[in-house]
Design a protein around this motif. Structure first.
Motif, PDB file in Angstrom:
ATOM      1  N   LEU A 207     -30.032  18.060  27.093  1.00  0.00           N
ATOM      2  CA  LEU A 207     -29.935  16.539  27.281  1.00  0.00           C
ATOM      3  C   LEU A 207     -31.595  15.574  27.436  1.00  0.00           C
ATOM      4  CD1 LEU A 207     -28.318  14.108  25.161  1.00  0.00           C
ATOM      5  CD2 LEU A 207     -27.231  13.695  27.035  1.00  0.00           C
ATOM      6  N   ALA A 208     -31.689  15.916  28.659  1.00  0.00           N
ATOM      7  CA  ALA A 208     -32.538  15.700  29.330  1.00  0.00           C
ATOM      8  C   ALA A 208     -33.938  16.577  29.242  1.00  0.00           C
ATOM      9  CB  ALA A 208     -32.814  16.138  30.690  1.00  0.00           C
ATOM     10  N   ILE A 209     -33.695  17.449  28.384  1.00  0.00           N
ATOM     11  CA  ILE A 209     -34.959  18.207  28.050  1.00  0.00           C
ATOM     12  C   ILE A 209     -35.168  17.435  26.206  1.00  0.00           C
ATOM     13  CG2 ILE A 209     -35.665  20.207  26.857  1.00  0.00           C
ATOM     14  CD1 ILE A 209     -35.215  20.952  28.893  1.00  0.00           C
ATOM     15  N   LEU A 210     -34.000  16.939  25.901  1.00  0.00           N
ATOM     16  CA  LEU A 210     -34.137  16.510  24.367  1.00  0.00           C
ATOM     17  C   LEU A 210     -35.132  14.850  24.504  1.00  0.00           C
ATOM     18  CD1 LEU A 210     -32.304  18.430  23.326  1.00  0.00           C
ATOM     19  CD2 LEU A 210     -30.923  16.131  22.166  1.00  0.00           C
ATOM     20  N   LYS A 211     -34.223  14.220  25.893  1.00  0.00           N
ATOM     21  CA  LYS A 211     -34.800  12.894  25.590  1.00  0.00           C
ATOM     22  C   LYS A 211     -36.490  12.986  26.278  1.00  0.00           C
ATOM     23  CE  LYS A 211     -30.757  10.929  27.770  1.00  0.00           C
ATOM     24  NZ  LYS A 211     -29.518  10.584  28.859  1.00  0.00           N
ATOM     25  N   VAL A 212     -36.989  14.237  27.569  1.00  0.00           N
ATOM     26  CA  VAL A 212     -38.515  14.168  27.686  1.00  0.00           C
ATOM     27  C   VAL A 212     -39.288  14.620  26.095  1.00  0.00           C
ATOM     28  CG1 VAL A 212     -39.890  16.164  28.297  1.00  0.00           C
ATOM     29  CG2 VAL A 212     -38.307  15.455  29.829  1.00  0.00           C
ATOM     30  N   ILE A 213     -38.903  15.107  25.196  1.00  0.00           N
ATOM     31  CA  ILE A 213     -38.814  15.324  24.082  1.00  0.00           C
ATOM     32  C   ILE A 213     -38.800  14.025  22.698  1.00  0.00           C
ATOM     33  CG2 ILE A 213     -39.474  15.811  21.604  1.00  0.00           C
ATOM     34  CD1 ILE A 213     -38.404  18.765  22.771  1.00  0.00           C
ATOM     35  N   LYS A 214     -38.099  13.617  23.205  1.00  0.00           N
ATOM     36  CA  LYS A 214     -38.728  12.345  22.549  1.00  0.00           C
ATOM     37  C   LYS A 214     -39.098  10.505  23.469  1.00  0.00           C
ATOM     38  CE  LYS A 214     -34.723   8.039  21.433  1.00  0.00           C
ATOM     39  NZ  LYS A 214     -35.949   6.977  21.853  1.00  0.00           N
ATOM     40  N   ASP A 215     -39.082  11.196  24.974  1.00  0.00           N
ATOM     41  CA  ASP A 215     -40.025  10.474  25.307  1.00  0.00           C
ATOM     42  C   ASP A 215     -41.937  10.433  24.859  1.00  0.00           C
ATOM     43  OD1 ASP A 215     -40.369   7.710  27.288  1.00  0.00           O
ATOM     44  OD2 ASP A 215     -41.461   9.553  28.363  1.00  0.00           O
ATOM     45  N   GLU A 216     -42.149  11.727  24.982  1.00  0.00           N
ATOM     46  CA  GLU A 216     -42.942  12.191  24.250  1.00  0.00           C
ATOM     47  C   GLU A 216     -43.834  12.176  23.205  1.00  0.00           C
ATOM     48  OE1 GLU A 216     -45.382  12.869  27.137  1.00  0.00           O
ATOM     49  OE2 GLU A 216     -47.348  12.865  25.517  1.00  0.00           O
ATOM     50  N   GLY A 217     -43.089  11.966  22.246  1.00  0.00           N
ATOM     51  CA  GLY A 217     -43.587  11.600  20.648  1.00  0.00           C
ATOM     52  C   GLY A 217     -42.973  10.537  20.435  1.00  0.00           C
ATOM     53  N   GLY A 218     -41.914  10.441  20.581  1.00  0.00           N
ATOM     54  CA  GLY A 218     -42.431   8.728  20.482  1.00  0.00           C
ATOM     55  C   GLY A 218     -41.527   8.539  18.591  1.00  0.00           C
ATOM     56  N   GLU A 219     -42.244   8.124  18.217  1.00  0.00           N
ATOM     57  CA  GLU A 219     -41.811   7.665  16.767  1.00  0.00           C
ATOM     58  C   GLU A 219     -41.935   9.205  16.245  1.00  0.00           C
ATOM     59  OE1 GLU A 219     -39.970   5.694  14.687  1.00  0.00           O
ATOM     60  OE2 GLU A 219     -39.250   4.928  17.435  1.00  0.00           O
ATOM     61  N   PHE A 220     -42.792   9.558  16.329  1.00  0.00           N
ATOM     62  CA  PHE A 220     -43.333  11.546  16.075  1.00  0.00           C
ATOM     63  C   PHE A 220     -42.011  12.276  15.691  1.00  0.00           C
ATOM     64  CE2 PHE A 220     -47.454   9.667  16.416  1.00  0.00           C
ATOM     65  CZ  PHE A 220     -48.206   9.323  15.207  1.00  0.00           C
ATOM     66  N   VAL A 221     -41.005  11.886  16.747  1.00  0.00           N
ATOM     67  CA  VAL A 221     -40.258  13.056  17.144  1.00  0.00           C
ATOM     68  C   VAL A 221     -38.574  12.374  16.278  1.00  0.00           C
ATOM     69  CG1 VAL A 221     -41.798  14.296  18.679  1.00  0.00           C
ATOM     70  CG2 VAL A 221     -39.913  12.585  19.273  1.00  0.00           C
ATOM     71  N   GLY A 222     -38.520  13.654  16.011  1.00  0.00           N
ATOM     72  CA  GLY A 222     -36.718  13.736  15.157  1.00  0.00           C
ATOM     73  C   GLY A 222     -35.976  15.071  15.881  1.00  0.00           C
ATOM     74  N   ILE A 223     -34.869  15.126  15.220  1.00  0.00           N
ATOM     75  CA  ILE A 223     -34.320  16.700  15.587  1.00  0.00           C
ATOM     76  C   ILE A 223     -33.409  17.149  14.244  1.00  0.00           C
ATOM     77  CG2 ILE A 223     -32.242  16.998  16.695  1.00  0.00           C
ATOM     78  CD1 ILE A 223     -34.315  16.915  18.721  1.00  0.00           C
ATOM     79  N   ASP A 224     -34.202  18.420  14.641  1.00  0.00           N
ATOM     80  CA  ASP A 224     -33.462  19.578  13.679  1.00  0.00           C
ATOM     81  C   ASP A 224     -32.349  19.492  14.084  1.00  0.00           C
ATOM     82  OD1 ASP A 224     -32.837  21.554  12.115  1.00  0.00           O
ATOM     83  OD2 ASP A 224     -33.930  22.592  13.106  1.00  0.00           O
TER      84      ASP A 224
ATOM     85  N   PRO B 199     -29.904   7.691  13.942  1.00  0.00           N
ATOM     86  CA  PRO B 199     -30.015   8.746  12.434  1.00  0.00           C
ATOM     87  C   PRO B 199     -30.721   9.259  12.043  1.00  0.00           C
ATOM     88  CG  PRO B 199     -27.986   6.748  12.920  1.00  0.00           C
ATOM     89  CD  PRO B 199     -29.285   6.149  13.946  1.00  0.00           C
ATOM     90  N   GLU B 200     -31.603   8.210  11.531  1.00  0.00           N
ATOM     91  CA  GLU B 200     -32.687   8.661  10.417  1.00  0.00           C
ATOM     92  C   GLU B 200     -33.712   9.019  10.912  1.00  0.00           C
ATOM     93  OE1 GLU B 200     -31.703   5.278  11.329  1.00  0.00           O
ATOM     94  OE2 GLU B 200     -33.771   4.105  11.634  1.00  0.00           O
ATOM     95  N   GLN B 201     -33.763   9.786  12.054  1.00  0.00           N
ATOM     96  CA  GLN B 201     -34.813  10.912  13.006  1.00  0.00           C
ATOM     97  C   GLN B 201     -33.679  12.296  13.283  1.00  0.00           C
ATOM     98  OE1 GLN B 201     -34.741   8.475  16.851  1.00  0.00           O
ATOM     99  NE2 GLN B 201     -36.917   8.324  16.166  1.00  0.00           N
ATOM    100  N   ILE B 202     -32.785  12.469  12.558  1.00  0.00           N
ATOM    101  CA  ILE B 202     -31.745  13.677  12.594  1.00  0.00           C
ATOM    102  C   ILE B 202     -31.621  13.782  10.982  1.00  0.00           C
ATOM    103  CG2 ILE B 202     -29.542  14.526  13.496  1.00  0.00           C
ATOM    104  CD1 ILE B 202     -29.839  12.204  15.530  1.00  0.00           C
ATOM    105  N   ILE B 203     -31.723  15.324  10.969  1.00  0.00           N
ATOM    106  CA  ILE B 203     -31.747  15.635  10.301  1.00  0.00           C
ATOM    107  C   ILE B 203     -30.410  17.163  10.172  1.00  0.00           C
ATOM    108  CG2 ILE B 203     -33.445  17.675   9.697  1.00  0.00           C
ATOM    109  CD1 ILE B 203     -33.519  17.062   6.782  1.00  0.00           C
TER     110      ILE B 203
END
Ligand code: LLP
Length: 420
Positions: free
Chosen positions: A63-80, A97-101
């Protein structure tokens, strides 16, 4: 950065030996800044916009790693996400939800209902899934995955394009996918492919892109709702000194040009999605372990450590090479050939191996009690770990701004035995 200073290994600015003492071994340690710099490398080198980086969370689901990626990438990042668990994890990390596929395979109706209830887009992997999805959620948005008959990857187990791959809807069957979508009034907003993992050359990626784009061009009148094209993940990282990293500048310009040219002929700018997993996290992580037993056979000097393929399965599963260092003596003129082995009761449990078997490594002389670091272990390390041999999984620690904190507690014996 993971670096060697004064012959000692550092994660961020923290000595690996100190981390082993403080938190115990076996221990996964990640460097936050490395992950951030990898997110930036993609955003800076791929000029095409709109661009979405859907992090393939299976590489490292902490979870902490996902949060780092989210924080750094902002609106550009989502999750597969490949499972309801990963959807849940992504939502917990704060992704909308719309940032997840949801890109899974052999999917049940129940799993699709879960994604739908969470308002997450379902990426259908087969005609069967598309049909079942259409029935359970008609007139909704959908994406589907194509097998473009182009595959690539570091090992046959991770090549996901071509007739030997169970993934996606075979390119030749796409016509049926459009029929099913039309029957259930589905809006196809995305088309997806993923050809494999650990790709270090741009060419194959471009070849697969061209196949998918040709399919889209050919069917453009059926794709009036298309919003994005998802080219999957697969960007590799070097594990060996003689491996060259992919030139991100060349990669970024080439994929952007191909996609922009395509969008011009398609008549509107679509979003480009890629799904990096390994690229973002592999180099951020090390697995620290302690040597407890040294023994000799006529062929090998075995250096036994307090972890095994239960915690890092890549050498055993794919014959993958991971660099190994003694954290307090990274280099020395005096080296000996050794085989680093784990504590799991199988002969395959040797970290220094290739696909044909044990491959001794030259390392500075090691003694019992020394701490070793298995490098480039941030991707598909902990996330593939198990409790085989009834051994708990390691703790995970994140180093940020010179400070280390536990981001997952060491698993307890009770959890392994009773599941609670
Ligand atoms: N997208 C999809 C649909 C995938 O299946 C994968 C990985 C990715 C993206 C991310 O691929 P990456 O960028 O990490 O290469 N356990 C293996 C790798 C398995 C990859 C599975 N799918 C290993 O340790 O090498």
């Amino acid at each position: 950065m993971i670096s060697v200073k004064g012959n000692r290994l550092f994660v961020g600015e923290v000595a690996a030996s100190g981390l082993a003492r403080q938190f115990g071994t076996p221990l996964y340690v990640y460097d936050e800044e490395t992950i951030r710099s990898k997110v930036r490398a993609l955003l800076q080198n791929i000029p095409c916009r709109p661009l979405k980086l859907y992090y393939a969370a299976k590489a490292n689901t902490n979870l902490a790693i996902l949060k780092v990626i989210k924080d750094e990438g902002g609106e550009f990042v989502g999750i597969d996400a490949v499972s309801p668990g990963e959807i849940e994890m992504a939502l917990k990390a704060g992704f909308r939800p719309e940032q997840i596929i949801f890109t899974s395979t052999s999917v049940t109706d129940e799993e699709m209902r879960f994604a739908v209830a969470k308002k997450v887009l379902v990426n259908c992997d087969s005609l069967s899934q598309l049909e079942r999805y259409g029935k359970l959620n008609p007139s909704s948005k959908v994406c589907f995955r194509v097998n473009p008959d182009v595959g690539a990857g570091h090992h046959s187990h991770v090549i996901t394009g071509g007739p030997d791959s169970k993934f996606g809807i075979w390119a030749g069957e796409i016509g049926k996918a459009f029929e099913i979508a039309a029957k259930h009034n589905l809006k196809i907003i995305g088309i997806h492919e993923h050809i494999g993992s650990g790709i270090l050359e741009t060419g194959k990626f471009l070849d697969a892109m061209k196949v998918l784009l040709a399919i889209i061009s050919k069917n453009r009148e059926k794709l009036g709702d298309l919003e994005f094209v998802d080219f999957g993940g697969g960007i590799g990282v070097p594990y060996k000194l003689d491996q060259k990293p992919i030139d991100m500048n060349v990669f970024g310009s080439a994929v952007s040009k191909l996609f922009s040219d395509f969008c011009s002929s398609f008549g509107r700018q679509l979003a480009m999605v890629i799904e990096p997993g390994r690229f973002l996290v592999a180099e951020s992580g090390v697995l620290l372990c302690t040597v407890n037993t040294i023994k000799q056979t006529p062929k090998h000097k075995f250096v036994g450590v307090d972890t095994g393929f239960n915690h890092l399965i890549r050498p055993m599963a794919y014959g993958s090479y991971h660099p190994i260092l003694a954290v307090e003596t990274c280099e020395s003129n005096k080296k000996e050939k050794i085989a680093v082995c784990g504590n799991i009761c199988e002969s395959g449990d040797v970290f220094t191996r290739n696909e044909s078997g044990i491959a001794d490594r030259k390392l500075p002389k090691i003694k019992e009690g020394d701490v070793l670091a298995i490098l480039v272990a941030g991707a598909y390390g902990f996330s593939m770990a198990s409790t085989y041999n009834t051994r708990p999984r390691p703790a995970e620690v994140l180093v940020s701004n010179g400070k280390a904190r536990v981001i997952r507690e060491r698993e307890s014996m009770a959890h392994v035995i009773y599941g609670v």
